[in-house]
Design an enzyme around this catalytic site. Structure first.
Site, PDB file in Angstrom:
ATOM      1  N   ARG A   1      18.460 -10.060  -2.154  1.00 41.38           N
ATOM      2  CA  ARG A   1      18.746  -9.039  -3.169  1.00 41.38           C
ATOM      3  C   ARG A   1      18.775  -9.660  -4.564  1.00 41.38           C
ATOM      4  O   ARG A   1      18.363  -9.026  -5.543  1.00 41.38           O
ATOM      5  CB  ARG A   1      20.074  -8.348  -2.853  1.00 41.38           C
ATOM      6  CG  ARG A   1      20.364  -7.145  -3.738  1.00 41.38           C
ATOM      7  CD  ARG A   1      21.547  -6.347  -3.228  1.00 41.38           C
ATOM      8  NE  ARG A   1      21.191  -5.463  -2.135  1.00 41.38           N
ATOM      9  CZ  ARG A   1      20.943  -4.151  -2.291  1.00 41.38           C
ATOM     10  NH1 ARG A   1      21.001  -3.596  -3.486  1.00 41.38           N
ATOM     11  NH2 ARG A   1      20.646  -3.398  -1.264  1.00 41.38           N
TER      12      ARG A   1
ATOM     13  N   GLU B   1      28.100   0.033  -6.830  1.00 46.47           N
ATOM     14  CA  GLU B   1      27.751  -1.296  -7.315  1.00 46.47           C
ATOM     15  C   GLU B   1      27.060  -1.333  -8.677  1.00 46.47           C
ATOM     16  O   GLU B   1      27.366  -2.208  -9.496  1.00 46.47           O
ATOM     17  CB  GLU B   1      26.853  -1.988  -6.288  1.00 46.47           C
ATOM     18  CG  GLU B   1      27.553  -2.287  -4.989  1.00 46.47           C
ATOM     19  CD  GLU B   1      26.586  -2.815  -3.943  1.00 46.47           C
ATOM     20  OE1 GLU B   1      26.873  -3.855  -3.351  1.00 46.47           O
ATOM     21  OE2 GLU B   1      25.536  -2.170  -3.722  1.00 46.47           O
TER      22      GLU B   1
END
Length: 762
Positions: free
Chosen positions: A313, A717
Site C-alpha cells: 500500500r 483513514e
C-alpha cells in the site's frame, strides 16, 4: 431520505459519556475467574536457555505457569507468515517478547509473579539489530524486497534538466487506544470456548485460537461488542492475548482474563512502521516531475505480521495526487530486534504519500516557486496518458482540481501567504509557516478476497429490527451507519433498529474492520439483507392495501399506497401469520477488483477518496517550540451517510496525523533495545491544547461515482494524510529563517529539538 444523509448521534454516545458502555473489562467476571500476566524477555536478541518455573510457581496466588511447551497446537500468532510465536521457545527476538504466562487468583498477584521474569529467565544475549538502515545494510528482511516501476526511470533521470538526490525518515507511531489489549476466555461445554476480545478481526482471532488449541474453528466463539479504540493495533495483534487466555482457560477449566497495562502493551505490541527513504528526482524548470526513483525501507520489527500488505500500500500511494511518467520504487521490509510493527490507520498509505510530498516541497524551494503551484502542475489530469497510476489503475472521478480550488478560496490561501511573508520579514524570533497538501487515497483491501462482508437482519413481530454484521465498533460509528442504512431500506425510524455485538457464531469468515471499508462492506451487506426482507413483505403489503407492488412505499414507519396506510408493525404481524420469512442474510463483495501481488499491477481500489488541508503554524526560533494557529480541511466523503460522524472522523484523523508528524517520538535504547518511550510520561500524543484555535472542517459535497453504499465515501483513514500540511507548514516556517531557496532538512516527528536542528541549517 428519512434515515441516511442526516446528522445522527452515535448509537452509544450516551453510554460513553455516562460510563455505562460495557467494554471487555466491564463484563461481570464469572465465579472462579483467573487472571493472566506475561513474563517478558529481558534482552532484545539471544537464546532462551531455561526458565526457573519453580521460582514462579512458589509465588503467592499462582495457579499455573505456561510456556511454549504447554501450547497443544501451533505456537504461532502471525496473521500471514507463521513466524511469530505466542510464547518464545528457543530464540528471543525483542526486549519485551512474551516468554511465559502466569495464571493467578488475581491480576495483581499475576503481575507481581510475571515481574520476576528477569530473575526467572536464563538466556544468552546476542548483538541486536535495532534500526531499519542497519538491517537493510545487512540484507535482513522479513519478506523479499518489492519493486514497482513504470517507464524507464534511469534514462529519464539522466535526461532531466534538474535533479535532486536526498534521504529522509519518518518515525513510527503508537496506536495508543484508550482501552488496552484484553481477552476474557470462558470454557463452554463439549470442549469449546467463548472469548470476549477487544479486536478488529474476530474471525482471525477465532482461527488462530483454534490452531493454537489444535481445534476446529466451530469450537471457538469470538465476540466483541465494542472497543475503546483500535487504529489498526487490534487487527492482528490481539491474537497473542486471545491465544494465551484461551490456552489457559482450556487447560485449567476455568475462565481466564488477560488485560495488559499500558507499559506492557507498549513493550509487547507493534505500531506504525517507521520508514527511511532514499530518492532521486528529475524535473523541469516549471517543477514538472519527469522521473523518480525511491527506496522505501520499513522498520518491520522481528516478524512479518502485516508488513507485506503495508509495504504494497505504501508503494501504491507514493504517487499520492501526482502523475509520475517514469518511476521506479523499491520496498524493503527490514527485520529488526524490536516489536513487530503492524497496521495503523492508513496502513502504509501515509508513509508512501508523505515521501512525494516532502520531495515536491524540495523541488519548489529549489525553483523558488510556491509549493502549491508545483503540486497543482503535477496533479493527475482527466486526459489519457496522465490519469493512470504506476500500478495500472485509471484515476476516475478525479476531484483533485475542483476540491483544491474550493479550499484555496475558502481558506484565503494566497492572501494569507502574502500576510505571512510580511509577518516573517518583520519578526526576527517568531516565524510563521503555511502549507496546502492534497490527498488521493485508495479504498479497498489490497488483497482482493478480503473485500467481502456478511450481515444478518431479524425483523420481530412488533416491528423492531436487530442487525448483526461482521464489522466491529471501535468508536467510529459503524453500527450507527449500518443501522441508518437498514432503517432507510425498510422506511423505519432509527429507534426501531438496533445493532448487536459482532459474533463469529452469527457472521462467519469476516474480514477485519480496517482499510476504511467498514461502512462500505457491512453497509452493503446489511442493505442486501434488509432488501430481501422487504421484497418478501411487498406482496403482503400490496394485498392488504389493495394495490400493485410497484405502488407500495416504505417510509417513516408506515407502509402506504396513495391515501391508504398501515404501520410497519401491522404489516410484519400479518406477514408472520402468513408464514413469511422475517429474517435474512445479506452478502456483498466489492466488484471489479483485480491485483497481481507479484507484479504489483491491477485495480486494487474500488474508488479514491480525496481531500486537502491548509495549516498555519508559528515557531519560536530560540527554542524550536511551535503551535498550530489555524487549520482548514476539506474532505471528500461522497454523499455522506452521517455528516456529523464523518466530520468527527476527519477532525480526529487530522489531529492523529499531526501528532505522528510532530510530537509522537519512539526512542529505543541504542544498546539494550529497550523502548524508552513506553508510557504517557515519555510518549506524547496530542491533547486538546494541540488543537488549532481556528479549526475549520468541511465535507466536499459530491456523490461517489462508484456504486458505494448510498454514494458515500470512506472517512476512516484518508483524512489522516491531511496532517501532512502541519509538517510542511513547520518546514515552511523554518525555511523563512534562511535565504530564498533554502531547503532545510526536517525529519519527522518534527519535535522542538528537530525544529532547532533544522533551524541550524538555515
Amino acid at each position: 431520505m428519512s434515515a441516511v444523509g442526516k446528522n445522527r448521534t452515535h448509537e452509544s454516545a450516551a453510554l460513553h459519556v455516562s460510563g455505562e458502555a460495557r467494554y471487555c473489562d466491564d463484563l461481570p467476571e464469572l465465579q472462579g475467574t483467573l487472571h493472566a500476566a506475561l513474563g517478558l524477555s529481558p534482552i532484545a536478541h539471544g537464546h532462551l536457555l531455561s526458565i526457573d518455573l519453580e521460582l514462579l510457581r512458589r509465588q503467592p496466588g499462582v495457579v499455573a505457569v505456561l510456556t511454549a511447551a504447554d501450547i497443544p497446537g501451533e505456537n504461532n500468532c502471525g496473521p500471514l507468515l507463521h513466524d511469530d510465536p505466542i510464547l518464545a521457545a528457543e530464540k528471543l527476538s525483542y526486549l519485551g517478547q512474551p516468554v511465559f504466562a502466569i495464571i493467578a487468583s488475581s491480576r495483581e498477584l499475576a503481575r507481581r509473579a510475571a515481574a520476576l521474569a528477569r530473575q526467572a529467565i536464563r538466556c544468552e544475549a546476542l548483538p541486536p539489530v535495532l534500526t531499519a538502515l542497519e538491517a537493510h545494510a545487512a540484507g535482513q528482511y522479513v519478506i523479499p524486497p518489492m519493486h514497482l516501476s513504470r517507464g524507464d526511470a534511469a534514462a529519464a533521470l539522466q535526461a532531466a534538466p534538474h535533479r535532486l538526490i536526498g534521504e529522509w525518515r519518518v518515525g513510527g507511531q503508537e496506536q495508543f487506544y484508550l482501552e488496552g489489549q484484553i481477552s476474557y476466555a470462558l470454557p463452554q461445554e463439549q470442549d469449546s470456548l467463548l472469548i470476549h476480545c477487544s479486536t478488529q478481526h474476530p474471525s482471525e482471532m477465532q482461527q488462530l485460537v483454534a490452531h493454537a488449541l489444535g481445534w476446529q474453528a466451530h469450537a471457538v466463539q469470538l465476540q466483541c461488542r465494542r472497543m475503546g479504540g483500535g487504529f489498526g493495533g487490534k487487527e492482528s495483534q490481539s491474537a497473542l492475548f486471545a491465544c494465551v487466555a484461551a490456552i489457559a482457560a482450556h487447560r485449567l477449566g476455568r475462565p481466564v482474563k488477560l488485560r495488559l497495562d499500558r507499559d506492557d502493551d507498549f513493550l509487547i505490541t507493534g505500531r506504525r512502521h517507521g520508514f527511511d527513504y532514499r530518492w532521486q528526482l528529475g524535473f523541469d524548470g516549471q517543477g514538472q516531475i519527469l522521473a523518480a526513483e525511491v527506496e522505501l525501507i520499513a522498520n518491520c520489527g522481528h516478524s512479518a505480521d502485516l508488513s507485506a500488505p503495508v509495504m504494497a500500500r505504501a508503494l501504491c500511494h507514493f504517487d499520492n495526487a501526482y502523475w509520475l511518467p517514469h518511476v521506479a520504487m523499491h520496498g524493503f521490509c527490514a527485520r529488526t530486534n524490536t516489536q513487530s510493527n503492524t497496521a495503523f490507520r492508513g496502513f502504509g498509505g501515509p508513509q508512501g504519500a508523505l515521501a512525494i510530498e516532502m520531495i515536491l516541497d524540495s523541488v519548489a524551494r529549489r525553483l523558488q516557486l510556491d509549493p502549491l503551484l508545483v503540486r497543482q502542475r503535477n496533479f493527475y489530469r482527466d486526459e489519457a496518458g496522465h490519469n493512470t497510476t504506476p500500478y495500472g489503475q485509471t484515476v476516475e472521478d478525479n476531484q483533485l482540481h475542483a476540491l483544491t480550488e474550493q479550499l484555496i478560496a475558502s481558506s484565503d490561501y494566497h492572501a494569507r501567504r502574502a500576510e505571512i511573508a510580511a509577518f516573517n520579514a518583520s519578526s526576527p524570533l517568531l516565524k510563521k509557516g503555511l502549507a496546502l497538501t492534497p490527498v488521493k487515497f485508495g479504498i479497498s483491501f489490497n488483497v482482493v478476497h478480503l473485500n467481502q462482508a456478511g450481515a444478518l437482519v431479524h425483523v420481530y413481530t412488533d416491528g423492531s429490527v436487530l442487525v448483526n454484521h461482521g464489522g466491529t465498533e471501535m468508536g467510529q460509528g459503524l453500527n450507527t451507519k449500518v443501522a441508518q442504512v437498514v432503517a432507510q431500506e425498510l422506511g423505519l425510524d432509527m429507534a426501531q433498529v438496533r445493532c448487536s455485538a459482532t459474533d463469529t457464531q452469527k457472521i462467519a469468515n469476516t474480514s477485519a474492520t480496517a482499510a476504511s471499508t467498514g461502512s462500505d462492506l457491512n453497509g452493503k451487506a446489511a442493505q442486501d439483507a434488509a432488501r430481501r426482507i422487504k421484497q418478501r413483505l411487498l406482496p403482503v403489503a400490496a394485498k392488504l392495501l389493495g394495490c400493485s407492488e410497484a405502488d407500495v412505499c416504505f417510509a417513516q414507519g408506515q407502509i402506504g399506497a396513495g391515501e391508504r396506510r398501515l404501520s410497519f408493525r401491522e404489516l410484519v404481524a400479518q406477514a408472520y401469520l402468513q408464514r413469511v420469512q422475517l429474517w435474512s442474510e445479506g452478502f456483498y463483495a466489492t466488484p471489479g477488483l483485480c491485483w497481481d501481488r507479484e507484479k504489483l499491477q491491477g485495480k486494487p481500489f474500488y474508488y479514491f477518496a480525496y481531500g486537502a488541508a491548509v495549516a498555519e503554524v508559528l515557531i519560536d526560533t530560540l527554542t524550536g517550540e511551535n503551535r498550530m494557529l489555524r487549520a482548514d480541511l476539506l474532505h471528500d466523503a461522497g454523499q455522506s451517510i452521517n455528516p456529523a460522524l464523518d466530520i468527527g472522523q476527519v477532525e480526529g484523523a487530522f489531529v492523529q496525523g499531526a501528532g505522528w508528524l510532530t510530537t509522537e517520538e519512539l526512542v529505543w535504547h541504542p544498546d539494550s533495545g529497550l523502548l524508552r518511550t513506553h508510557a504517557p510520561s515519555t510518549y506524547k500524543i496530542p491533547t486538546a491544547n494541540d488543537m488549532p484555535p481556528d479549526f475549520r472542517v468541511s465535507l466536499y459535497a459530491q456523490p461517489n461515482a462508484a456504486d458505494s453504499i448510498h454514494c458515500s465515501k470512506a472517512v476512516g483513514e484518508p483524512p489522516l494524510l491531511l496532517g501532512f500540511a502541519v509538517l510542511l507548514a513547520l518546514k515552511d516556517a523554518v525555511a523563512a529563517c534562511g535565504p530564498a531557496g533554502c531547503d532545510p532538512l526536517l525529519h519527522a516527528p518534527a519535535t522542538a529539538e528537530r525544529v532547532l536542528q533544522a533551524l541550524s541549517q538555515t
